[in-house]
Design a protein around this motif. Structure first.
Motif, PDB file in Angstrom:
ATOM      1  N   SER A  38      17.813  78.067 -25.918  1.00 60.54           N
ATOM      2  CA  SER A  38      18.952  78.668 -25.226  1.00 60.54           C
ATOM      3  C   SER A  38      19.819  77.638 -24.530  1.00 60.54           C
ATOM      4  O   SER A  38      19.308  76.633 -24.012  1.00 60.54           O
ATOM      5  CB  SER A  38      18.403  79.674 -24.203  1.00 60.54           C
ATOM      6  N   THR A  39      21.119  77.895 -24.501  1.00 58.99           N
ATOM      7  CA  THR A  39      21.996  77.042 -23.701  1.00 58.99           C
ATOM      8  C   THR A  39      22.270  77.674 -22.338  1.00 58.99           C
ATOM      9  O   THR A  39      22.639  76.982 -21.401  1.00 58.99           O
ATOM     10  CB  THR A  39      23.360  76.823 -24.402  1.00 58.99           C
ATOM     11  N   THR A  40      22.095  78.985 -22.224  1.00 58.92           N
ATOM     12  CA  THR A  40      22.413  79.648 -20.953  1.00 58.92           C
ATOM     13  C   THR A  40      21.210  79.716 -20.016  1.00 58.92           C
ATOM     14  O   THR A  40      21.352  79.585 -18.809  1.00 58.92           O
ATOM     15  CB  THR A  40      22.931  81.073 -21.211  1.00 58.92           C
ATOM     16  N   ARG A  41      20.021  79.915 -20.563  1.00 56.39           N
ATOM     17  CA  ARG A  41      18.771  79.938 -19.809  1.00 56.39           C
ATOM     18  C   ARG A  41      18.863  80.716 -18.490  1.00 56.39           C
ATOM     19  O   ARG A  41      18.817  80.122 -17.405  1.00 56.39           O
ATOM     20  CB  ARG A  41      18.280  78.512 -19.546  1.00 56.39           C
ATOM     21  N   PRO A  42      18.997  82.041 -18.578  1.00 54.54           N
ATOM     22  CA  PRO A  42      19.105  82.856 -17.354  1.00 54.54           C
ATOM     23  C   PRO A  42      17.903  82.613 -16.425  1.00 54.54           C
ATOM     24  O   PRO A  42      16.762  82.556 -16.886  1.00 54.54           O
ATOM     25  CB  PRO A  42      19.087  84.296 -17.882  1.00 54.54           C
ATOM     26  N   GLY A  43      18.192  82.459 -15.136  1.00 59.97           N
ATOM     27  CA  GLY A  43      17.164  82.108 -14.157  1.00 59.97           C
ATOM     28  C   GLY A  43      15.984  83.062 -14.148  1.00 59.97           C
ATOM     29  O   GLY A  43      14.827  82.645 -14.085  1.00 59.97           O
ATOM     30  N   ARG A  44      16.274  84.354 -14.255  1.00 61.63           N
ATOM     31  CA  ARG A  44      15.195  85.329 -14.199  1.00 61.63           C
ATOM     32  C   ARG A  44      14.211  85.103 -15.344  1.00 61.63           C
ATOM     33  O   ARG A  44      12.992  85.148 -15.164  1.00 61.63           O
ATOM     34  CB  ARG A  44      15.775  86.743 -14.291  1.00 61.63           C
ATOM     35  N   GLU A  45      14.743  84.829 -16.523  1.00 62.73           N
ATOM     36  CA  GLU A  45      13.876  84.629 -17.690  1.00 62.73           C
ATOM     37  C   GLU A  45      13.180  83.270 -17.646  1.00 62.73           C
ATOM     38  O   GLU A  45      12.042  83.128 -18.086  1.00 62.73           O
ATOM     39  CB  GLU A  45      14.680  84.799 -18.984  1.00 62.73           C
ATOM     40  N   MET A  46      13.860  82.265 -17.092  1.00 69.28           N
ATOM     41  CA  MET A  46      13.227  80.956 -16.928  1.00 69.28           C
ATOM     42  C   MET A  46      11.973  81.094 -16.065  1.00 69.28           C
ATOM     43  O   MET A  46      10.917  80.546 -16.369  1.00 69.28           O
ATOM     44  CB  MET A  46      14.185  79.968 -16.249  1.00 69.28           C
ATOM     45  N   ASP A  47      12.071  81.855 -14.988  1.00 68.19           N
ATOM     46  CA  ASP A  47      10.939  81.983 -14.081  1.00 68.19           C
ATOM     47  C   ASP A  47       9.802  82.773 -14.715  1.00 68.19           C
ATOM     48  O   ASP A  47       8.623  82.458 -14.524  1.00 68.19           O
ATOM     49  CB  ASP A  47      11.395  82.630 -12.762  1.00 68.19           C
ATOM     50  N   MET A  48      10.167  83.783 -15.493  1.00 67.55           N
ATOM     51  CA  MET A  48       9.156  84.550 -16.211  1.00 67.55           C
ATOM     52  C   MET A  48       8.394  83.621 -17.155  1.00 67.55           C
ATOM     53  O   MET A  48       7.182  83.692 -17.283  1.00 67.55           O
ATOM     54  CB  MET A  48       9.856  85.659 -17.003  1.00 67.55           C
ATOM     55  N   LEU A  49       9.137  82.729 -17.809  1.00 67.05           N
ATOM     56  CA  LEU A  49       8.544  81.793 -18.769  1.00 67.05           C
ATOM     57  C   LEU A  49       7.654  80.762 -18.076  1.00 67.05           C
ATOM     58  O   LEU A  49       6.472  80.601 -18.414  1.00 67.05           O
ATOM     59  CB  LEU A  49       9.672  81.076 -19.526  1.00 67.05           C
ATOM     60  N   ILE A  50       8.212  80.064 -17.089  1.00 63.28           N
ATOM     61  CA  ILE A  50       7.504  78.929 -16.476  1.00 63.28           C
ATOM     62  C   ILE A  50       6.230  79.390 -15.766  1.00 63.28           C
ATOM     63  O   ILE A  50       5.188  78.733 -15.844  1.00 63.28           O
ATOM     64  CB  ILE A  50       8.423  78.195 -15.460  1.00 63.28           C
ATOM     65  N   THR A  51       6.295  80.535 -15.075  1.00 70.73           N
ATOM     66  CA  THR A  51       5.127  80.992 -14.316  1.00 70.73           C
ATOM     67  C   THR A  51       3.974  81.410 -15.226  1.00 70.73           C
ATOM     68  O   THR A  51       2.838  81.538 -14.770  1.00 70.73           O
ATOM     69  CB  THR A  51       5.485  82.175 -13.387  1.00 70.73           C
TER      70      THR A  51
END
Ligand code: ASP
Ligand code: MG
Length: 408
Positions: free
Chosen positions: A58-71
């Motif tokens: 992704s180029t946009t990487r929405p914050g909510r989804e980033m956190d779901m992923l990283i955690t």
């Protein structure tokens, strides 16, 4: 019964063998009569790998989804550690940050803890279980999963130690403690047995990579005793404690260095009120964390300002500074210098001992290292030097202040 919070970093739980070793250590701690709350990071480099995946997708990487992923990295590690504990007959229970009661703001990828309600952890402890908590995560008031940022597991552990009134918070890592210089540069760098919160804070602010600065600040503000130690040798490491006012301090405790900053210089600015204010307001509005600032004495109505900032923010800063300086007039010129390094000496003893600055500058000069900028706090002196001389600067200062291993 004593209560200890034990946090294990990524390398400490990097593979199945490491996870079983950690479980052994927890069982051992229990046998010695302490209750344990565990905090774990994602295994090995998993956080970096998840970030890479996101970049690839992704180029946009929405914050909510980033956190779901990283955690997800930490969540995986908690379950595996609990399984290893179960095999040893140690009852354990995994918790996400949300389940552990970490309420945060909604600043995705870098959330701040607003409140901690560890009721479920208390229940688990009361039932004789070891709670195993995913580091660096929580839930926002909007009920979204949040990530506390890189290195946030240290903060998770310290916050839990404060909330549960633990006797200490042990931060296990792949080095045996906090060193008085980077051992990769200085072969006789020494592990410190003890250091004060204030000194360690100055060290982490000037390049000492672990523990995370935010966790040291939290520990100091809440009086949590920290113990930074090895998950590989299990030997005692460095205790981080309140400064003892009755103790004589070593004049200098450590030498730190940082090559991650750059310098911007603006020359020929009008020497009138409001010029510095506008430059640094602009930097603040861009969310750039400026560190050292030097303004020259004005001459003939013009002045120069130099400041350091994170390397990564240079282009963005230059782009907003150019139009601003045009607006302010003068015959200004703006330059960015990316090849600087900062070397610092830190020590609570310098408050009461004159001559530390002189000795630092003499040592650098004797080695032909030019000082480009200087800044000080009550317990730190920092110099900006050429980046190619940074490692030399660390080595010669470590020696000049006699921080090497005592000859035995
Ligand atoms: N795993 C995350 C990181 O590497 C959080 C942490 O370990 O503190 O930044
Ligand atoms: Mg990590």
């Amino acid at each position: 019964m004593a209560l200890v919070v034990q946090k294990f970093g990524g390398t400490s739980v990097a593979d199945p063998d490491r996870i079983r070793e950690v479980a052994d250590h927890v069982a051992r701690t229990q046998r010695h009569g302490s209750d344990v709350v565990l905090v774990v990071s994602a295994m090995g480099n998993e956080t970096d790998e998840l970030l890479r995946l996101a970049m690839a997708v992704s180029t946009t990487r929405p914050g909510r989804e980033m956190d779901m992923l990283i955690t997800a990295g930490e969540r995986k590690a908690t379950a595996l550690v609990c399984m290893a504990l179960a095999d040893l007959g140690v009852p354990a229970q995994s918790f996400t940050g949300s389940q552990a009661g970490f309420i945060t703001d909604n600043t995705h990828t870098n959330a701040k803890i607003l409140e901690l309600r560890p009721d479920r952890l208390r229940d688990a402890l009361a039932a004789g279980k070891v709670p195993v908590v995913g580091g660096s995560q929580g839930v926002s008031l909007e009920r979204d999963i949040t990530f506390l940022g890189r290195g946030g597991s240290d903060t998770t552990a310290v916050a839990l130690a404060a909330a549960l009134d633990a006797d200490s918070c042990e931060l296990y890592t792949d080095v045996p403690g906090v060193f008085n210089a980077d051992p990769r540069l200085v072969p006789d760098a020494r592990r410190m047995d003890k250091i004060s919160f204030d000194e360690l804070l100055e060290m982490t602010a000037t390049g000492c990579p672990k523990p995370a600065m935010r966790s040291v600040e939290f520990a100091r503000n809440h009086g949590v005793t920290l113990h930074v130690r090895s998950a590989f040798t299990w030997e005692p490491g460095t205790w981080v404690v309140e400064e003892d006012p009755h103790m004589e301090h070593a004049i200098i405790s450590a030498v730190t260095h940082d090559a991650s900053e750059a310098k911007i210089t603006v020359t020929g600015l009008p020497d009138t009120p409001g010029v510095a204010a506008r430059i640094f307001r602009t930097m603040a509005d861009e969310d750039v964390n400026v560190d050292m600032i030097v303004q020259n004495v004005g001459a003939e109505g013009v002045t120069d300002i130099s400041f350091t900032l994170p390397f990564a923010d240079v282009d963005r800063s230059m782009a907003v500074l150019r139009p601003l300086c045009d607006e302010m007039g003068g015959t200004h010129e703006i330059t960015a210098d990316q090849s600087i390094g900062r070397v610092s000496v830190v020590g609570a003893g310098m408050k009461t001992n004159p001559g530390v600055a002189a000795k630092m500058f003499e040592t650098l000069s004797a080695n032909g290292i030019n000082i480009e900028m200087i800044s000080t706090s009550a317990i730190r002196i920092s110099c900006v030097v050429r980046q190619e001389r940074l490692e030399d600067a660390v080595v010669v200062l470590h020696e000049a202040f006699e921080l090497g291993r005592p000859v035995s």
